[in-house]
Design a protein around this motif. Structure first.
Motif, PDB file in Angstrom:
ATOM      1  N   LEU A   1       0.986  -1.476   0.007  1.00 26.66           N
ATOM      2  CA  LEU A   1      -0.017  -0.075  -0.061  1.00 26.66           C
ATOM      3  C   LEU A   1       0.788   1.632   0.021  1.00 26.66           C
ATOM      4  N   TYR A   2       2.002   1.370   0.206  1.00 29.79           N
ATOM      5  CA  TYR A   2       2.307   2.211   0.977  1.00 29.79           C
ATOM      6  C   TYR A   2       3.547   3.046  -0.579  1.00 29.79           C
ATOM      7  N   ILE A   3       4.074   1.440  -0.868  1.00 27.12           N
ATOM      8  CA  ILE A   3       4.861   1.531  -2.468  1.00 27.12           C
ATOM      9  C   ILE A   3       3.968   2.103  -3.433  1.00 27.12           C
ATOM     10  N   GLY A   4       2.105   1.508  -3.632  1.00 32.99           N
ATOM     11  CA  GLY A   4       1.343   1.999  -4.666  1.00 32.99           C
ATOM     12  C   GLY A   4       1.052   3.377  -4.248  1.00 32.99           C
ATOM     13  N   ALA A   5       0.732   3.932  -2.972  1.00 31.23           N
ATOM     14  CA  ALA A   5       0.520   5.245  -2.713  1.00 31.23           C
ATOM     15  C   ALA A   5       1.529   5.832  -3.428  1.00 31.23           C
ATOM     16  N   ARG A   6       2.473   6.182  -2.905  1.00 28.57           N
ATOM     17  CA  ARG A   6       3.770   6.801  -3.323  1.00 28.57           C
ATOM     18  C   ARG A   6       4.482   6.493  -5.404  1.00 28.57           C
ATOM     19  N   ARG A   7       4.326   5.818  -5.641  1.00 31.78           N
ATOM     20  CA  ARG A   7       4.162   5.524  -6.968  1.00 31.78           C
ATOM     21  C   ARG A   7       3.302   6.791  -7.275  1.00 31.78           C
ATOM     22  N   ARG A   8       2.082   6.284  -7.272  1.00 29.65           N
ATOM     23  CA  ARG A   8       1.007   7.926  -7.409  1.00 29.65           C
ATOM     24  C   ARG A   8       1.256   8.464  -7.003  1.00 29.65           C
ATOM     25  N   LEU A   9       1.083   8.641  -6.418  1.00 28.78           N
ATOM     26  CA  LEU A   9       2.102  10.505  -6.088  1.00 28.78           C
ATOM     27  C   LEU A   9       3.057  10.908  -7.070  1.00 28.78           C
ATOM     28  N   MET A  10       4.234  10.258  -6.961  1.00 27.10           N
ATOM     29  CA  MET A  10       5.007  10.785  -7.706  1.00 27.10           C
ATOM     30  C   MET A  10       4.622  10.863  -9.205  1.00 27.10           C
ATOM     31  N   GLU A  11       3.604  10.065  -9.902  1.00 27.75           N
ATOM     32  CA  GLU A  11       3.204  10.261 -10.826  1.00 27.75           C
ATOM     33  C   GLU A  11       1.837  11.415 -11.579  1.00 27.75           C
ATOM     34  N   SER A  12       1.278  11.406 -10.448  1.00 29.38           N
ATOM     35  CA  SER A  12       0.792  13.108  -9.840  1.00 29.38           C
ATOM     36  C   SER A  12       1.883  14.287 -10.366  1.00 29.38           C
ATOM     37  N   LEU A  13       2.054  13.785  -9.260  1.00 28.65           N
ATOM     38  CA  LEU A  13       3.733  15.005  -9.249  1.00 28.65           C
ATOM     39  C   LEU A  13       3.906  15.355 -10.743  1.00 28.65           C
ATOM     40  N   ARG A  14       4.716  14.383 -11.201  1.00 28.26           N
ATOM     41  CA  ARG A  14       5.383  14.102 -13.299  1.00 28.26           C
ATOM     42  C   ARG A  14       4.174  14.904 -13.552  1.00 28.26           C
ATOM     43  N   GLU A  15       2.982  14.545 -13.563  1.00 25.64           N
ATOM     44  CA  GLU A  15       1.706  14.661 -14.847  1.00 25.64           C
ATOM     45  C   GLU A  15       1.904  16.382 -14.503  1.00 25.64           C
ATOM     46  N   ARG A  16       2.241  17.019 -12.854  1.00 24.66           N
ATOM     47  CA  ARG A  16       1.706  18.396 -13.041  1.00 24.66           C
ATOM     48  C   ARG A  16       2.947  19.208 -12.841  1.00 24.66           C
ATOM     49  N   ALA A  17       4.226  18.542 -12.607  1.00 22.28           N
ATOM     50  CA  ALA A  17       5.217  18.814 -12.899  1.00 22.28           C
ATOM     51  C   ALA A  17       5.001  19.866 -14.748  1.00 22.28           C
ATOM     52  N   ASP A  18       4.577  18.603 -15.420  1.00 23.98           N
ATOM     53  CA  ASP A  18       4.351  18.762 -17.192  1.00 23.98           C
ATOM     54  C   ASP A  18       3.693  19.329 -17.334  1.00 23.98           C
ATOM     55  N   SER A  19       1.796  19.987 -16.509  1.00 24.88           N
ATOM     56  CA  SER A  19       0.897  20.682 -16.801  1.00 24.88           C
ATOM     57  C   SER A  19       1.577  21.696 -16.813  1.00 24.88           C
TER      58      SER A  19
END
Length: 445
Positions: free
Chosen positions: A171-189
């Protein structure tokens, strides 16, 4: 439809697709885990075969097949967990159960499904562990005998130790991965937004530069065209009367000199304003857009404050009269002060209209009307039909065709109304209405 095949990457080389893994490192990890799990289940299959009274090779083969299912953990994590739960009574597949629960918790599988399967795995492990611990306690010779709490406590600890850590870590690794993907998408945006803002800033800067060049061209036209037109008219008159009336020729020569000096003075003032705007733009670095805006605003404000006003209309009309034009000035309403840009625009409209009369209607009579109204100021310049005896052809004044365009731009920029066109009598009329900006400001306050 196949899942493998040749694909060409960005460097032009041909690579083979990696099924659902995407990276060779993931393939190596899962295949390695599958081999270890298959070896573990094969060893545990020996004990299972003895308890189930089946041939050992069949138990080993069963263990190999069951353990190798771990290779599919990324593609079908639910199936891996279900297989591990099903083989729990056979006391095999512990590595597969731990890794399968971790993969399931870290994946995008709905949380209710993860919780259900984790609960099922916990229950199956608890039951099997409870039975195994009780058998061990019964077969062992303890002195003193353990209490009734020993078996359920040990079973609970062992089942939780095999189930809870992989689920929580997943659960921790999944939440961290989703957070990183969200941050990456926000950075791209944000990068795209910054690119758009930079493009818009460049467009606004280009627009400001264009507006400033247009304003400078308009000011140069207004200052130079009128003065030089009068100078040409007086020079033509001077040429005509030089031999017949020397005294009038001297007066005309003096007027030409005065007008030339006035034109030079206005040009110097305009150049001073432009240099001041350029210095403000340099001081505003390193923000190019702000520099352009500051320069344009400073130049426009300085030009409006130092430019002509409505009180100078009488002198403007007098200059045309001295050039031989018959001009009548009619003022209606009580005179008052307006915003500097309003007064300058009104003056420039009358000035350019009189210049056009000198160019295109020599000898025509002109009527200049100025009306002070409640919330606006109106001006109108109307001339009659040209008089061939007025010396117009002798003056030979050129025309660039920008006078009416400049007047219209000035008036519309202040929210006014501009109308021009020929009259029924063969003349021409220029009319403009400008809003009183100071009056609007008092009403809003």
């Amino acid at each position: 439809m196949t899942t493998t095949g040749a694909q060409q990457d960005g460097t032009g080389t041909t690579t083979r697709s990696l099924l659902w893994w995407g990276r060779r490192r993931s393939v190596a990890l899962d295949v390695g885990l599958g081999l270890v799990s298959a070896f573990e289940c094969a060893l545990e299959g020996v004990g299972f075969a003895e308890k189930a009274a089946i041939p050992v090779p069949i138990g080993v083969l069963f263990g190999l097949v069951v353990g190798s299912v771990l290779v599919l953990r990324r593609r079908w994590p639910i199936a891996v967990v279900l297989v591990s739960i099903a083989t729990t009574p056979a006391e095999m597949g512990y590595l597969m159960g731990v890794v399968g629960l971790y993969t399931l918790a870290a994946s995008d599988v709905p949380r209710r499904i993860t919780a259900t399967l984790a609960g099922m795995s916990l229950a199956a492990t608890l039951i099997v562990t409870f039975v195994r611990v009780r058998q061990d306690v019964a077969s062992a010779d303890f002195d003193p005998e353990p209490g009734a709490w020993y078996v359920p406590t040990m079973a609970g600890f062992m089942s939780l130790g095999l189930t809870a850590p992989p689920v929580l870590f997943g659960l921790y690794i999944g939440a961290r991965r989703r957070l990183m993907e969200s941050l990456r998408e926000r950075a791209d945006s944000l990068e795209q937004e910054l690119s758009l803002l930079a493009d818009r800033a460049e467009q606004r800067a280009q627009w400001a530069r264009t507006e400033e060049r247009t304003r400078i061209a308009r000011e140069m036209h207004d200052v130079v065209a009128h003065r030089v037109s009068l100078m040409v008219v007086h020079a033509a008159a001077l040429q005509a009367v030089a031999l017949k009336d020397p005294q009038k020729a001297v007066r005309n020569a003096a007027l030409v000199g005065d007008m030339g000096r006035q034109a030079l003075t206005e040009l110097r003032e305009m150049l001073g304003v432009l240099r001041a705007g350029e210095n403000d733009a340099r001081a505003a670095k390193p923000v190019p857009l702000a520099a352009v805006g500051v320069a344009a605003a400073a130049a426009a404000a300085a030009a409006a404050d130092d430019g002509p006003c409505l009180a100078d209309l009488e002198g403007l009309v007098g200059q045309s009269r001295q050039a031989g034009m018959v001009v009548e000035l009619a003022v209606q309403g009580e005179a008052r002060e307006y915003a500097p840009e309003v007064e300058q625009t009104a003056y420039r409209v009358v000035q350019e209209a009189l210049t056009n009369v000198h160019k295109h209607a020599a000898g025509a009579k002109v009527l200049v009307r100025l009306a002070h109204r409640a919330a606006e100021v109106a001006m109108q310049v109307e001339n009659g039909a040209p008089d061939a005896s007025g010396g117009g052809p002798a003056a030979e004044l050129p025309s660039g065709g920008n006078g009416l365009v400049g007047m219209r731009e000035r008036v519309l920029a202040l929210g006014g109304v501009f109308v021009s066109g020929p009259t029924d009598a063969g003349g021409f009329r220029v009319s403009a209405v400008l809003p009183d900006r100071d009056g609007w400001g008092e009403q809003q306050l």
